[in-house]
Design a protein around this motif. Structure first.
Motif, short mmCIF file in Angstrom:
data_model
loop_
_atom_site.label_atom_id
_atom_site.label_comp_id
_atom_site.label_asym_id
_atom_site.label_seq_id
_atom_site.Cartn_x
_atom_site.Cartn_y
_atom_site.Cartn_z
N CYS A 239 38.26 18.25 -1.32
CA CYS A 239 38.45 17.36 -0.20
C CYS A 239 39.11 18.51 0.85
O CYS A 239 39.80 19.41 0.74
CB CYS A 239 39.49 16.31 -0.48
SG CYS A 239 39.56 15.05 0.70
N CYS B 138 45.63 13.68 2.39
CA CYS B 138 46.24 12.41 2.87
C CYS B 138 47.71 11.90 2.08
O CYS B 138 47.62 12.35 0.98
CB CYS B 138 45.37 10.93 2.68
SG CYS B 138 43.75 11.33 3.58
N CYS C 247 47.28 9.86 -1.03
CA CYS C 247 46.16 10.33 -1.89
C CYS C 247 46.56 10.20 -3.43
O CYS C 247 47.36 10.87 -4.04
CB CYS C 247 45.48 11.54 -1.73
SG CYS C 247 44.09 12.30 -2.84
N GLU D 247 35.86 14.40 -1.21
CA GLU D 247 35.47 14.19 -0.14
C GLU D 247 33.53 14.35 -0.55
O GLU D 247 33.25 15.47 -0.67
CB GLU D 247 35.68 15.03 0.95
CG GLU D 247 34.59 14.92 2.15
CD GLU D 247 34.12 13.41 2.59
OE1 GLU D 247 33.03 13.29 2.66
OE2 GLU D 247 35.13 12.58 2.80
N THR E 276 33.46 8.46 2.91
CA THR E 276 33.90 9.55 3.55
C THR E 276 35.05 9.45 4.66
O THR E 276 35.30 8.44 5.06
CB THR E 276 32.59 10.00 4.30
OG1 THR E 276 32.89 11.33 4.90
CG2 THR E 276 32.17 9.17 5.52
N ASN E 277 35.74 10.87 4.71
CA ASN E 277 36.66 10.82 5.75
C ASN E 277 36.50 10.98 7.09
O ASN E 277 37.03 11.03 8.01
CB ASN E 277 38.02 11.76 5.15
CG ASN E 277 37.29 13.28 5.12
OD1 ASN E 277 36.22 13.62 5.82
ND2 ASN E 277 37.90 13.81 4.04
N GLN F 155 35.17 13.50 8.82
CA GLN F 155 35.75 14.94 9.34
C GLN F 155 34.25 15.70 9.34
O GLN F 155 34.45 17.15 9.16
CB GLN F 155 36.65 15.39 8.50
CG GLN F 155 37.90 14.63 8.17
CD GLN F 155 38.56 14.22 9.61
OE1 GLN F 155 39.03 14.94 10.57
NE2 GLN F 155 38.39 12.70 9.69
N SER G 50 36.89 6.03 6.00
CA SER G 50 38.33 5.96 5.86
C SER G 50 39.10 6.05 7.15
O SER G 50 39.05 7.53 7.73
CB SER G 50 38.83 6.64 4.65
OG SER G 50 38.20 6.06 3.67
N ASN H 223 46.94 7.02 11.92
CA ASN H 223 46.14 7.87 11.22
C ASN H 223 46.38 9.21 10.84
O ASN H 223 46.39 9.68 9.88
CB ASN H 223 44.75 7.58 11.90
CG ASN H 223 43.54 8.17 11.08
OD1 ASN H 223 43.03 7.35 10.16
ND2 ASN H 223 43.33 9.44 11.41
N ARG I 169 46.82 11.06 7.43
CA ARG I 169 45.70 11.81 6.91
C ARG I 169 45.57 13.30 7.60
O ARG I 169 44.81 13.99 7.15
CB ARG I 169 44.27 11.16 7.63
CG ARG I 169 44.19 9.83 7.03
CD ARG I 169 42.69 9.02 7.13
NE ARG I 169 42.47 8.72 5.85
CZ ARG I 169 41.69 9.01 5.31
NH1 ARG I 169 40.63 9.96 5.55
NH2 ARG I 169 41.30 8.77 3.90
N SER J 77 42.27 14.15 12.58
CA SER J 77 41.50 13.33 11.73
C SER J 77 41.16 11.84 12.49
O SER J 77 40.01 11.60 12.19
CB SER J 77 42.10 12.80 10.47
OG SER J 77 43.33 12.42 10.61
N ALA K 234 37.25 11.36 12.73
CA ALA K 234 36.51 10.18 12.23
C ALA K 234 35.84 9.24 13.32
O ALA K 234 34.98 8.41 13.25
CB ALA K 234 37.60 9.38 11.31
#
Length: 183
Positions: A7, A11, A14, A51, A76-77, A79, A99, A107, A111, A115, A119
């Motif tokens: 990843c 986060c 996580c 990820e 997915t994140n 990014q 996400s 956020n 994260r 991010s 996103a």
């Protein structure tokens, strides 16, 4: 299907952080074998991680599943740049779920700095490309509820409703970083 432990974020909540810290670059398995094995009993696959977009064969996995009539979704994140967005949508993926954990400050606190901007770029470009290609791919946002973002969920939905997307609100899993950062 958790495609990889790799990843590009760490986060606060996580639950898989132990796996991410294990330096396991990727769970490379014979995805064609796996998809072929399950083709008669599975109608859809959710591609997860780590990820999943970091998996070197992500597009091939989606296209192989499509060959057997298996619908695919990815969480997915977000990014990533426009190239992977176009490749995902061109692969006829059914759902892309990004996400996002609240508005910018919440956020980024959860994260990592920057991010939110990445996103939101991913979300905007995906929606634009879907419209341009007249694609049936659906876009969604996944929100993991926690004390840092619980008051911003409605604001995030209001801010992003212009994209006509789906929302998924999930609970916090009490393991990994969620336990480390409980206080």
């Amino acid at each position: 299907w958790e495609l990889t432990d790799t990843c590009n974020l760490r986060c606060m909540y996580c639950s898989n952080i132990e796996l991410l810290d294990s330096k396991n670059i990727s769970n490379i398995i014979d995805y064609k074998y796996v998809i072929n094995y399950f083709k008669d009993v599975v109608t859809g696959i959710d591609l997860l991680g780590g990820e999943p977009l970091l998996h070197p064969n992500i597009i091939d996995i989606i296209e192989t599943a499509n060959m057997y009539g298996i619908k695919t979704s990815v969480v997915t994140n977000g990014q990533f740049d426009g190239e992977i967005i176009e490749r995902l949508i061109n692969s006829n993926i059914e759902n892309i779920v990004i996400s996002i954990e609240g508005m910018k400050n919440a956020n980024d606190d959860i994260r990592g700095s920057g991010s939110w901007d990445n996103a939101m770029f991913f979300l905007q470009k995906a929606c634009e490309y879907i419209k341009k290609k007249n694609s049936l791919t659906q876009i969604g946002i996944n929100i993991v509820v926690n004390r840092f973002n619980k008051d911003e969920i409605i604001d995030l939905i209001d801010f992003t409703k212009i994209y006509n997307i789906n929302y998924q609100i999930t609970h916090l899993v009490a393991k990994g970083n969620a336990v480390k950062n409980l206080n």
